[in-house]
Design a protein around this motif. Structure first.
Motif, PDB file in Angstrom:
ATOM      1  N   ALA B 202       0.984  -1.172   0.086  1.00  0.00           N
ATOM      2  CA  ALA B 202      -0.123   0.033   0.067  1.00  0.00           C
ATOM      3  C   ALA B 202       0.701   1.483   0.154  1.00  0.00           C
ATOM      4  O   ALA B 202       0.458   2.229  -0.797  1.00  0.00           O
ATOM      5  N   ALA B 203       1.891   1.315   0.766  1.00  0.00           N
ATOM      6  CA  ALA B 203       2.744   2.262   0.740  1.00  0.00           C
ATOM      7  C   ALA B 203       3.425   2.480  -0.411  1.00  0.00           C
ATOM      8  O   ALA B 203       3.836   3.815  -0.772  1.00  0.00           O
ATOM      9  N   THR B 210      12.073   3.639  -0.063  1.00  0.00           N
ATOM     10  CA  THR B 210      12.537   2.748   0.984  1.00  0.00           C
ATOM     11  C   THR B 210      12.942   3.542   2.528  1.00  0.00           C
ATOM     12  O   THR B 210      12.397   2.744   3.365  1.00  0.00           O
ATOM     13  N   TRP B 211      13.225   4.598   2.451  1.00  0.00           N
ATOM     14  CA  TRP B 211      13.421   5.147   3.586  1.00  0.00           C
ATOM     15  C   TRP B 211      12.098   5.443   4.362  1.00  0.00           C
ATOM     16  O   TRP B 211      11.901   5.425   5.596  1.00  0.00           O
ATOM     17  N   GLN B 212      11.181   5.961   3.505  1.00  0.00           N
ATOM     18  CA  GLN B 212      10.007   6.321   3.880  1.00  0.00           C
ATOM     19  C   GLN B 212       9.129   5.242   4.513  1.00  0.00           C
ATOM     20  O   GLN B 212       8.615   5.185   5.626  1.00  0.00           O
ATOM     21  N   ARG B 213       9.320   3.776   3.771  1.00  0.00           N
ATOM     22  CA  ARG B 213       8.404   2.835   4.150  1.00  0.00           C
ATOM     23  C   ARG B 213       9.241   2.250   5.660  1.00  0.00           C
ATOM     24  O   ARG B 213       8.500   1.848   6.392  1.00  0.00           O
ATOM     25  N   ARG B 215      10.730   4.367   7.691  1.00  0.00           N
ATOM     26  CA  ARG B 215      10.337   5.252   8.919  1.00  0.00           C
ATOM     27  C   ARG B 215       8.700   5.029   9.324  1.00  0.00           C
ATOM     28  O   ARG B 215       8.392   5.220  10.367  1.00  0.00           O
ATOM     29  N   TYR B 216       7.812   5.037   8.311  1.00  0.00           N
ATOM     30  CA  TYR B 216       6.654   5.162   8.606  1.00  0.00           C
ATOM     31  C   TYR B 216       5.934   3.810   8.658  1.00  0.00           C
ATOM     32  O   TYR B 216       4.752   3.575   9.325  1.00  0.00           O
ATOM     33  N   VAL B 217       6.279   2.560   8.148  1.00  0.00           N
ATOM     34  CA  VAL B 217       5.677   1.364   8.373  1.00  0.00           C
ATOM     35  C   VAL B 217       6.398   0.470   9.311  1.00  0.00           C
ATOM     36  O   VAL B 217       5.857   0.014  10.180  1.00  0.00           O
ATOM     37  N   THR B 218       7.756   0.252   8.738  1.00  0.00           N
ATOM     38  CA  THR B 218       8.505  -0.730   9.515  1.00  0.00           C
ATOM     39  C   THR B 218       8.752  -0.377  10.994  1.00  0.00           C
ATOM     40  O   THR B 218       8.462  -0.908  12.015  1.00  0.00           O
ATOM     41  N   TRP B 219       9.334   0.848  11.155  1.00  0.00           N
ATOM     42  CA  TRP B 219       9.664   1.316  12.481  1.00  0.00           C
ATOM     43  C   TRP B 219       8.599   1.437  13.569  1.00  0.00           C
ATOM     44  O   TRP B 219       9.050   0.713  14.455  1.00  0.00           O
ATOM     45  N   PRO B 220       7.396   2.001  13.422  1.00  0.00           N
ATOM     46  CA  PRO B 220       6.376   1.990  14.156  1.00  0.00           C
ATOM     47  C   PRO B 220       5.880   0.514  14.701  1.00  0.00           C
ATOM     48  O   PRO B 220       5.717   0.345  15.962  1.00  0.00           O
TER      49      PRO B 220
END
Lengths: 433, 305
Positions: B202-203, B210-213, B215-220
């Protein structure tokens, strides 16, 4: 099907379950404490004695236990050996908990947590005074064996601290004879260094190795001038800072300043020290004679290794040496097989056993007869043992803290992180605790 | 849904109201044997042991007397014990930061679809299964100060890793990170595996790089794994003993002394079991306090996602 979560357990079921658990626990406990009363052949056996010792004791104990087995087949000994730190931890805990092994390692005199005085004071060592061999302990050694006139320790003899040297390396550097004064000693080191050989291997990362150079020098700088130093120090009339200890530490650091040690002694271990001397990369190591067998094992030709006393004074007749009773053993006063344990120590006290034990660790036998042998490497120490030798210093220290502080301050001095004044002050503070 | 996934890896029963257990349902009977055993082998000995913190017991014999808080006040005047607290904290902070950083990178690395990833996972995890004492002995060889041996030989340096008092602590931290980075990796990896691929898809459709995914999907969604990892490594760091004991025994001098090695020495080398127990008590309370605070903040962070 009943839903498991809805199921009610009746009180009876519950108690049956608990009862089963308790029975299982009891059965397990019974199995683990059940003494072994028969051997595989079904013969009545065997008192089983347990011994926990330090690694240095393995060679002589293995040999003497085999001999004891012949003399007294009804008693078997199981042994465990480990490095001093580990043994100290486990045996002290067992002593505290009241389940000590029948026989265990004991350090002579005072000054360590596993020393004769400390354990005997707590009433945990069996009195051995009624055994014949205790009558022949040389009077100079009595403080190491005895507390208030009673003998609690068995030890096969004494070892000395001196320079373990590689004769080939000395020849290569053109040195004909071991030095007999401090000036000669420095000259020998200088010659080795010029020949591209590290003069002295020092494995100061291994804590107990740090103390050996001070121990080798202090007999000459302190006790040669005042043989009653220990008594005066105990009475508070003198201190490390006010004595020849300062001079000994200055000499220690002089060796470092002149570049006579290997690089980074604080990062070098005892094992690396051994290998440096055994391979001739280094000329010598200041060590205790009890580890001479380890050096020989590491050398291609063991005959290349010998020892000489470290001359800590500038006139040869002022040179004294450290000669201490070697680590021994005692019997647990609360052991279940106390009589058998004491009988084994009595066997160790026989002259023949003393000879065998001493030979296995290159020690000077406690008492000697025609069967006694003295390792040729320590022959040069014998002229000193009569009236120019003092026990290892820690054996008269009043608590177990001084020795580790000594280790730590030497490492700090070698690292250049401390001054001799601070070092001696820390040792005096630990002594006063 | 996000929160549920995030919370999924931690049992959450402890948060349920106590009222449910007040009627002594069978689940209590099931827990009772375990609780009894726990009380007998953990709680009772620990509490009984605490008493020694207020005595001058030598560890031998019955001879002891109560000294009140003397051991605790002595501790705060003991240069060595105080110095060891500094060392312990430094080690803990370093280990927590580096071990988890490296662990996360390793996890991200072996999470991508590589052919060798199964092998790599085993390789990175392998040090964890070795006893810490053995690892320390091994590293003593690697840290050989000889310029031609070990790490110096590889790097072409002449560094006294364990013998230099200003370096020894960091060298020990290095061995701990080497050993346990794989442990953190496995926990992060479990977290990564639990992230539904649809979210990434979806992202990506939304145009995230890659970085945004990350930061906003994996990390949380890695928050629960991070909580566990931070807590375990913090506790491990605060009670670090084996590696220090085997590698330097607190030396050179007192440069690598930790609270655990100090309390060990007080008990088994100096024969001061009373004082040693007091240090142990302080250490235990400190570890408990740090863990609770950490847990409180990190769990809040998870809920906030």
């Amino acid at each position: 099907m009943t839903d498991l979560r809805e199921a009610r357990m009746s009180r009876a079921q519950f108690f049956r379950m608990m009862g089963g658990l308790a029975a299982a626990a009891a059965a397990t406990a019974a199995c683990s404490t059940k003494p072994q009363t028969t051997t595989a052949q079904g013969q009545p056996a065997a008192t089983e004695l347990k011994f926990v010792g330090v690694a240095d004791q393995k060679a002589p104990m293995d040999e003497l236990i085999a001999a004891y087995k012949q003399a007294k087949p009804g008693v078997s000994l199981t042994t465990t050996f480990a490095p001093p730190d580990q043994v100290q931890t486990s045996v002290r805990t067992q002593l505290g908990a009241g389940n000590a092994p029948d026989l265990h390692v004991v350090y002579p005199g005072n000054g360590s947590a596993m020393s004769m005085s400390q354990i005997a004071k707590a009433g945990l060592l069996a009195d051995l005074s009624d055994q014949a061999w205790t009558q022949t302990i040389p009077s100079g050694f009595k403080p190491a064996f005895q507390q208030e006139g009673k003998t609690y320790l068995y030890s096969a003899g004494s070892s000395v601290i001196g320079a373990v040297y590689n004769t080939k390396a000395f020849q290569k550097a053109g040195i004909d004879a071991p030095p007999t004064t401090w000036t000669e000693f420095l000259a020998v080191c200088d010659k080795l260094k010029k020949a591209g050989i590290t003069p002295i291997a020092l494995g100061a990362q291994t804590p107990w190795v740090t103390q050996l150079i001070t121990y080798a020098l202090v007999p000459s700088t302190v006790y040669a001038k005042d043989p009653t130093f220990d008594d005066k120090q105990l009475a508070g009339q003198t201190s490390f800072a006010q004595s020849g200890w300062r001079q000994a530490m200055e000499m220690y650091l002089e060796l470092q300043k002149r570049g006579f040690f290997n690089d980074n002694p604080n990062g070098t271990t005892f094992e690396q020290q051994i290998s440096m001397v055994a391979t001739g990369k280094a000329g010598m190591a200041i060590q205790v004679s009890a580890v001479l067998p380890d050096f020989r094992k590491a050398a291609t030709s063991p005959a290349d290794l010998s020892m000489f006393p470290v001359p800590g004074a500038d006139s040869a007749d002022q040179v004294w040496i450290p000669a201490g009773v070697v680590v021994g053993l005692g019997a647990s006063a609360k052991g279940k097989n106390l009589a058998e344990a004491k009988a084994f120590i009595d066997f160790l006290g026989k002259q023949e056993s003393i000879n065998r034990w001493a030979k296995a660790i290159s020690a000077i036998p406690l008492t000697q007869d025609s069967g006694s042998t003295i390792d040729p490497a320590v022959q040069s120490f014998l002229p000193f043992t009569k009236d120019r030798a003092v026990p290892f210093m820690d054996q008269r220290w009043p608590n177990a803290e001084v020795q580790p502080v000594h280790f730590a301050v030497i490492q700090e001095l070698l690292a250049g992180k401390s001054k001799i004044d601070d070092a001696l002050k820390k040792m005096d503070e630990a002594y006063a605790k | 849904m996000t929160a549920n996934i995030a919370r999924g890896s931690l049992p959450s029963t402890a948060r349920k109201p106590w009222g449910r257990f007040s009627s002594l349902s069978p689940s209590w009977f099931f827990a009772l044997p375990a609780l009894l055993v726990y009380a007998a082998v953990v709680l009772y000995p620990s509490l009984a042991g605490m008493v020694y913190a207020f005595t001058d017991w030598s560890g031998l014999g019955e001879d002891k007397s109560f000294v009140g808080l003397a051991n605790l006040t002595a501790m705060f005047h003991d240069e060595q014990a105080m110095g060891s607290i500094g060392n312990t904290l430094l080690l803990t902070v370093t280990i927590v930061a580096v071990q988890n950083g490296v662990g996360l990178l390793l996890a991200l690395g072996v999470h991508v679809k590589l052919r060798s990833r199964a092998v790599l996972r085993v390789v990175f995890f392998a040090p964890v299964v070795v006893s810490p004492v053995m690892v320390a002995f091994l590293w003593k060889y690697i840290y050989n100060p000889d310029p031609s041996a070990g790490l110096n030989g590889v790097l072409g340096t002449h560094i006294d890793w364990l013998g230099d008092p200003s370096l020894a602590l960091w060298s020990i931290a290095g061995t701990v990170v080497w050993q346990y980075a794989g442990y953190s990796m496995v926990i992060f990896l479990a977290g990564l595996e639990g992230i539904p691929p649809e979210l990434h898809e979806a992202a990506m459709i939304d145009g995230a790089g890659t970085w945004q995914r990350f930061r906003y999907v994996t990390w949380p969604l890695l928050a629960p794994s991070l909580t566990i990892n931070l807590m375990l490594s913090t506790i491990g760091g605060l009670k670090l003993f084996d590696q220090v004991f085997a590698a330097t025994n607190g030396g050179p001098g007192y440069a690598t002394e930790t609270l655990s090695t100090v309390l060990y020495k007080q008990a088994f080398v100096f024969g001061k079991f009373g004082y040693s127990t007091a240090i142990a008590l302080v250490l235990a309370l400190f570890v408990a306090a740090v863990s609770m605070i950490q847990l409180y903040y990190l769990r809040n962070r998870e809920v906030a996602q």
